[in-house]
Design a protein around this motif. Structure first.
Motif, PDB file in Angstrom:
ATOM      1  N   PRO A  27      11.665 -13.229   1.610  1.00  0.00           N
ATOM      2  CA  PRO A  27      13.049 -13.481   1.176  1.00  0.00           C
ATOM      3  C   PRO A  27      14.005 -12.473   1.813  1.00  0.00           C
ATOM      4  O   PRO A  27      13.652 -11.318   2.045  1.00  0.00           O
ATOM      5  N   GLU A  28      15.237 -12.924   2.080  1.00  0.00           N
ATOM      6  CA  GLU A  28      16.182 -12.081   2.801  1.00  0.00           C
ATOM      7  C   GLU A  28      16.585 -10.835   2.027  1.00  0.00           C
ATOM      8  O   GLU A  28      17.000  -9.839   2.624  1.00  0.00           O
ATOM      9  N   HIS A  29      16.488 -10.856   0.693  1.00  0.00           N
ATOM     10  CA  HIS A  29      16.906  -9.683  -0.065  1.00  0.00           C
ATOM     11  C   HIS A  29      15.886  -8.546   0.011  1.00  0.00           C
ATOM     12  O   HIS A  29      16.203  -7.411  -0.335  1.00  0.00           O
ATOM     13  N   GLU A  30      14.656  -8.839   0.465  1.00  0.00           N
ATOM     14  CA  GLU A  30      13.654  -7.794   0.590  1.00  0.00           C
ATOM     15  C   GLU A  30      13.902  -6.967   1.850  1.00  0.00           C
ATOM     16  O   GLU A  30      14.340  -7.483   2.876  1.00  0.00           O
ATOM     17  N   ARG A  31      13.579  -5.696   1.745  1.00  0.00           N
ATOM     18  CA  ARG A  31      13.784  -4.782   2.867  1.00  0.00           C
ATOM     19  C   ARG A  31      12.454  -4.135   3.222  1.00  0.00           C
ATOM     20  O   ARG A  31      11.835  -3.476   2.384  1.00  0.00           O
ATOM     21  N   TRP A  32      12.023  -4.345   4.484  1.00  0.00           N
ATOM     22  CA  TRP A  32      10.717  -3.860   4.928  1.00  0.00           C
ATOM     23  C   TRP A  32      10.874  -2.966   6.148  1.00  0.00           C
ATOM     24  O   TRP A  32      11.761  -3.172   6.975  1.00  0.00           O
ATOM     25  N   GLU A  33       9.975  -1.983   6.272  1.00  0.00           N
ATOM     26  CA  GLU A  33       9.883  -1.160   7.470  1.00  0.00           C
ATOM     27  C   GLU A  33       8.418  -1.096   7.888  1.00  0.00           C
ATOM     28  O   GLU A  33       7.521  -1.182   7.039  1.00  0.00           O
ATOM     29  N   LEU A  34       8.192  -0.989   9.189  1.00  0.00           N
ATOM     30  CA  LEU A  34       6.832  -0.856   9.714  1.00  0.00           C
ATOM     31  C   LEU A  34       6.553   0.627   9.910  1.00  0.00           C
ATOM     32  O   LEU A  34       7.221   1.296  10.704  1.00  0.00           O
ATOM     33  N   ILE A  35       5.576   1.144   9.161  1.00  0.00           N
ATOM     34  CA  ILE A  35       5.270   2.573   9.170  1.00  0.00           C
ATOM     35  C   ILE A  35       3.825   2.763   9.596  1.00  0.00           C
ATOM     36  O   ILE A  35       2.899   2.388   8.876  1.00  0.00           O
ATOM     37  N   SER A  36       3.636   3.300  10.776  1.00  0.00           N
ATOM     38  CA  SER A  36       2.290   3.536  11.305  1.00  0.00           C
ATOM     39  C   SER A  36       1.447   2.262  11.282  1.00  0.00           C
ATOM     40  O   SER A  36       0.274   2.272  10.937  1.00  0.00           O
ATOM     41  N   GLY A  37       2.070   1.136  11.646  1.00  0.00           N
ATOM     42  CA  GLY A  37       1.373  -0.138  11.722  1.00  0.00           C
ATOM     43  C   GLY A  37       1.208  -0.863  10.405  1.00  0.00           C
ATOM     44  O   GLY A  37       0.597  -1.928  10.357  1.00  0.00           O
ATOM     45  N   VAL A  38       1.767  -0.313   9.321  1.00  0.00           N
ATOM     46  CA  VAL A  38       1.619  -0.904   7.995  1.00  0.00           C
ATOM     47  C   VAL A  38       2.998  -1.301   7.457  1.00  0.00           C
ATOM     48  O   VAL A  38       3.899  -0.461   7.401  1.00  0.00           O
ATOM     49  N   PRO A  39       3.195  -2.571   7.060  1.00  0.00           N
ATOM     50  CA  PRO A  39       4.485  -2.963   6.487  1.00  0.00           C
ATOM     51  C   PRO A  39       4.650  -2.358   5.093  1.00  0.00           C
ATOM     52  O   PRO A  39       3.728  -2.386   4.281  1.00  0.00           O
ATOM     53  N   MET A  40       5.831  -1.823   4.827  1.00  0.00           N
ATOM     54  CA  MET A  40       6.094  -1.222   3.519  1.00  0.00           C
ATOM     55  C   MET A  40       7.466  -1.702   3.029  1.00  0.00           C
ATOM     56  O   MET A  40       8.463  -1.584   3.741  1.00  0.00           O
TER      57      MET A  40
END
Length: 211
Positions: A27-40
């Motif tokens: 969903p667009e309201h979620e905010r994710w970052e890729l940290i050392s190959g792991v989505p968080m």
């Protein structure tokens, strides 16, 4: 720059392409970052965090309208910068003003700013730093970047890195009267202006006039 940022993606970890495909399904309201190959998924920001980001965006855009209309500041910018194992999402960035209507990501960012949140304290495997430290190193390594801001949300303090002809110059600005000067963006303001409307720099509220 003193922090080594590992770049390898190991078995079971996501590549950048896989991470972007994963984001497209969320969903667009979620905010994710890729940290050392792991989505968080990022912790939902506090009201103060959002207020500081809005203040910085507004101050930058007011300055850019006068100084350089070819650039614009925006919040929650998707950036295609970093190594194969990292994709941060800065709180505020300055990009070219002629972006496309359907554009989501930019690979050319002139200012990158983070308002430090609880998620930024996550320790990163293979480094001696936190996620906020790794993000700063990624931003400093981005060739078009001219300034990096790390803004604390629980105290009036800003770490500023500015690119000069002799390399990066860093400064810590503490207290509301300290001056934030970014001549490459036409911005000169007191640090306290970033915190206007937060518990650290509350508005003066007057009673409404009687009609």
């Amino acid at each position: 720059m003193g922090l080594a940022v590992p770049e390898n993606v190991f078995a079971g970890q996501m590549s950048v392409a896989e991470f972007r495909a994963f984001q497209d399904r969320r969903p667009e309201h979620e905010r994710w970052e890729l940290i050392s190959g792991v989505p968080m998924m990022m912790t939902p920001p506090t009201i103060a965090h959002n207020r500081i980001a809005s203040n910085l965006e507004r101050l930058l855009n007011d300055a850019l309208r006068r100084f350089d209309p070819s650039r614009v500041a925006t919040q929650r910018l998707g950036v295609e910068i970093g190594s194969s194992a990292y994709r941060p999402e800065p709180d505020v960035g300055v990009i070219d003003a002629d972006y496309d209507a359907e554009q989501r990501f930019s690979d050319r960012v002139y200012l990158l700013a983070e308002i430090v949140s609880a998620t930024d304290d996550v320790p990163i495997p293979g480094t001696a730093g936190r996620w906020i430290d790794v993000k700063r190193e990624i931003y400093l390594s981005h060739q078009p970047c001219e300034a990096v801001l790390i803004v604390e949300q629980d105290r009036v303090e800003v770490r500023v890195d500015v690119r000069t002809a002799n390399g990066w110059q860093s400064a810590h600005l503490v207290g509301p009267a300290a001056e934030l000067l970014l001549p490459m963006f036409g911005l000169k303001c007191a640090v306290g202006e970033l915190y206007e409307g937060t518990p650290l720099q509350p508005r003066v509220i007057s009673r409404p006039k009687q009609l």
